[in-house]
Design a protein around this motif. Structure first.
Motif, PDB file in Angstrom:
ATOM      1  N   ILE A   1      57.055   8.083 -12.065  1.00  0.00           N
ATOM      2  CA  ILE A   1      57.593   8.603 -10.809  1.00  0.00           C
ATOM      3  C   ILE A   1      58.604   9.709 -11.065  1.00  0.00           C
ATOM      4  N   SER A   2      59.518   9.444 -11.990  1.00  0.00           N
ATOM      5  CA  SER A   2      60.573  10.426 -12.205  1.00  0.00           C
ATOM      6  C   SER A   2      60.827  10.587 -13.699  1.00  0.00           C
ATOM      7  N   PRO A   3      60.069  11.450 -14.371  1.00  0.00           N
ATOM      8  CA  PRO A   3      60.272  11.636 -15.812  1.00  0.00           C
ATOM      9  C   PRO A   3      61.659  12.157 -16.162  1.00  0.00           C
ATOM     10  N   ALA A   4      62.342  12.692 -15.202  1.00  0.00           N
ATOM     11  CA  ALA A   4      63.666  13.241 -15.492  1.00  0.00           C
ATOM     12  C   ALA A   4      64.736  12.172 -15.578  1.00  0.00           C
ATOM     13  N   ASP A   5      64.405  10.935 -15.149  1.00  0.00           N
ATOM     14  CA  ASP A   5      65.399   9.864 -15.220  1.00  0.00           C
ATOM     15  C   ASP A   5      65.744   9.571 -16.673  1.00  0.00           C
ATOM     16  N   ASP A   6      66.988   9.276 -16.904  1.00  0.00           N
ATOM     17  CA  ASP A   6      67.454   8.966 -18.253  1.00  0.00           C
ATOM     18  C   ASP A   6      67.554   7.450 -18.405  1.00  0.00           C
ATOM     19  N   PRO A   7      66.848   6.829 -19.352  1.00  0.00           N
ATOM     20  CA  PRO A   7      66.915   5.375 -19.512  1.00  0.00           C
ATOM     21  C   PRO A   7      68.290   4.894 -19.951  1.00  0.00           C
ATOM     22  N   ASN A   8      69.127   5.787 -20.377  1.00  0.00           N
ATOM     23  CA  ASN A   8      70.462   5.398 -20.793  1.00  0.00           C
ATOM     24  C   ASN A   8      71.480   5.454 -19.661  1.00  0.00           C
TER      25      ASN A   8
END
Length: 431
Positions: A230-237
């Motif tokens: 959905i949102s590749p720009a989200d940062d998992p950190n």
């Protein structure tokens, strides 16, 4: 034929003349009967007189019946002495009404009841009822440090209080019935953190084409509020505002048994039992009010066990009023299990499974401790408890390792086991 008994007299005065007189009388009587009548007429002679005393004349045909009556009377007197002395006889009759000598008596006495009435009560058993109440402090083991988050976990269950109530009856001091209810007992634990990353131990399977890879599908580390589809720009950190894990277990059972008691030191049980064991786990991560800013991992299992069990309660005296006891139960059951597991992230269903199955399960209980008797009616006891529930469905076995639109859904898993430990304090009242 007539048998005429001529007794010896203790009177010595005129003894010779008396003997001749009696002999002459008998001879004349016999001669008269033979001349003037039949033998039947002679049998009319019932007694002889001698020295102012009367002596009966007994026919041979009546001698055996008279002797039998004397023996019966003598035997009856012996029975009366045995009754008064509290002795028992194994002559085939038993006592039910509690009175010797009654044709209706039967029961626990075991004495001879066909003779003369003794007029006293048999030592029969007094039927009684009993009630037992236990306060149980138990803990479900095996969940210390449980988590699906990489950054915080759960502690472990505390000991929780629950009742065990037993009611029984013993109508003949040997065989009886008993009903027992345990629980419900409920264990809960939870933990929440704020401002930590939402990385979990789950992996998400996503189509490889969305990642610019030639691999059709690929598993990536799954994080709440982070979904590359959905949102590749989200940062998992990125930190998540609030994360919470909660685990809950519930247990209760009811049993009905036939009992057999031996000398008040041992009790055997056999009967039916129903056991209910449920678990629920929830992990939520929230970064805002909208569904797209929330994720949840939810799993629930139920186990309904129906079957048969055997049991043993044994007491070993150690002093005048004190004893040790052992309580053991073992049963085999048919388990009707059901499980539901759901994983949602950012308003998207990544995993969903609902399944049920039937399988054989087992339950074992062991308790030992000390007991103290206050009089004939009241006793108190305290000891340890260990329960082992095998071949059931738990939440731990239902949680998936891989989620995503292309992840396979697993069926219910029913091969886990659970251990409970604790102790009890209780009292028993007989009335």
């Amino acid at each position: 034929m007539n048998i005429t008994w001529i007794p010896r007299t203790l009177q010595r005065s005129g003894g010779t003349f008396a003997r001749y007189r009696v002999s002459l009388g008998v001879a004349l009587t016999t001669l008269a009967c033979s001349l003037t009548g039949t033998i039947a007429d002679a049998q009319q002679l019932k007694s002889l007189q001698h020295g102012g005393q009367s002596f009966p004349v007994v026919q041979a045909s009546e001698a055996s019946s008279l002797f039998s009556e004397q023996i019966t009377q003598f035997d009856s007197e012996i029975d009366q002495v045995a009754c008064l002395g509290g002795a028992r006889s194994n002559r085939g009759n038993s006592c039910n009404t509690g009175q010797y000598g009654s044709s209706q008596c039967s029961g626990q006495c075991g004495g001879y009841c066909g003779g003369a009435a003794c007029g006293i009560s048999c030592p029969t058993c007094q039927p009684y009822y009993y009630g037992q109440v236990d306060a149980l402090m138990m803990r479900r083991e095996g969940l210390s440090g449980f988590t699906r988050s990489r950054f915080f976990d759960l502690d472990e269950y505390d000991f929780e209080l629950g009742p065990r109530i037993t009611i029984g009856s013993v109508p003949d001091c040997v065989s009886g019935t008993e009903v027992s209810l345990t629980g419900p007992m409920k264990w809960e634990m939870a933990n929440s953190v704020a401002g930590l990353r939402g990385n979990t131990f789950l992996s998400e399977r996503v189509p490889g084409v969305l990642l610019g890879s030639t691999i059709p599908d690929q598993d990536i580390g799954f994080t709440f509020l982070y979904d590359p589809e959905i949102s590749p720009a989200d940062d998992p950190n990125d930190a998540v505002a609030l994360q919470t894990q909660r685990f809950e277990s519930t247990y209760w059972s009811i049993e009905a048994s036939q009992t057999s008691i031996a000398w008040d030191v041992a009790k055997l049980l056999f009967g039916a039992r129903y056991i209910s064991f449920e678990e629920e786990y929830t992990y939520t991560a929230s970064d805002g009010p909208t569904p797209a800013e929330n994720g949840i991992l939810y799993s629930n299992t139920t186990n309904d066990l129906i079957g048969l069990q055997v049991g043993l309660d044994m007491f070993t005296p150690v002093c005048r009023f004190g004893s040790t006891y052992l309580r053991a139960r073992a049963g085999g059951y048919w388990n009707l299990a059901e499980a539901t597991t759901i994983v949602n992230d950012q308003d998207e269903r990544l995993y969903g499974s609902r399944d049920d199955d039937g399988n054989f399960a087992a339950m074992f209980e062991l308790s030992n401790g000390v007991s103290y008797q206050f009089g004939e009616m009241l006793s108190v006891h305290a000891g340890s408890e260990v329960w082992y529930l095998a071949e059931i469905a738990t939440v731990e076995d239902q949680l998936p390792g891989v989620v995503g639109a292309r992840a396979p859904s697993r069926g219910i898993q029913t091969g886990d086991d659970v251990l409970f430990v604790g102790f009890n304090v209780g009292a028993t009242l007989k009335y």
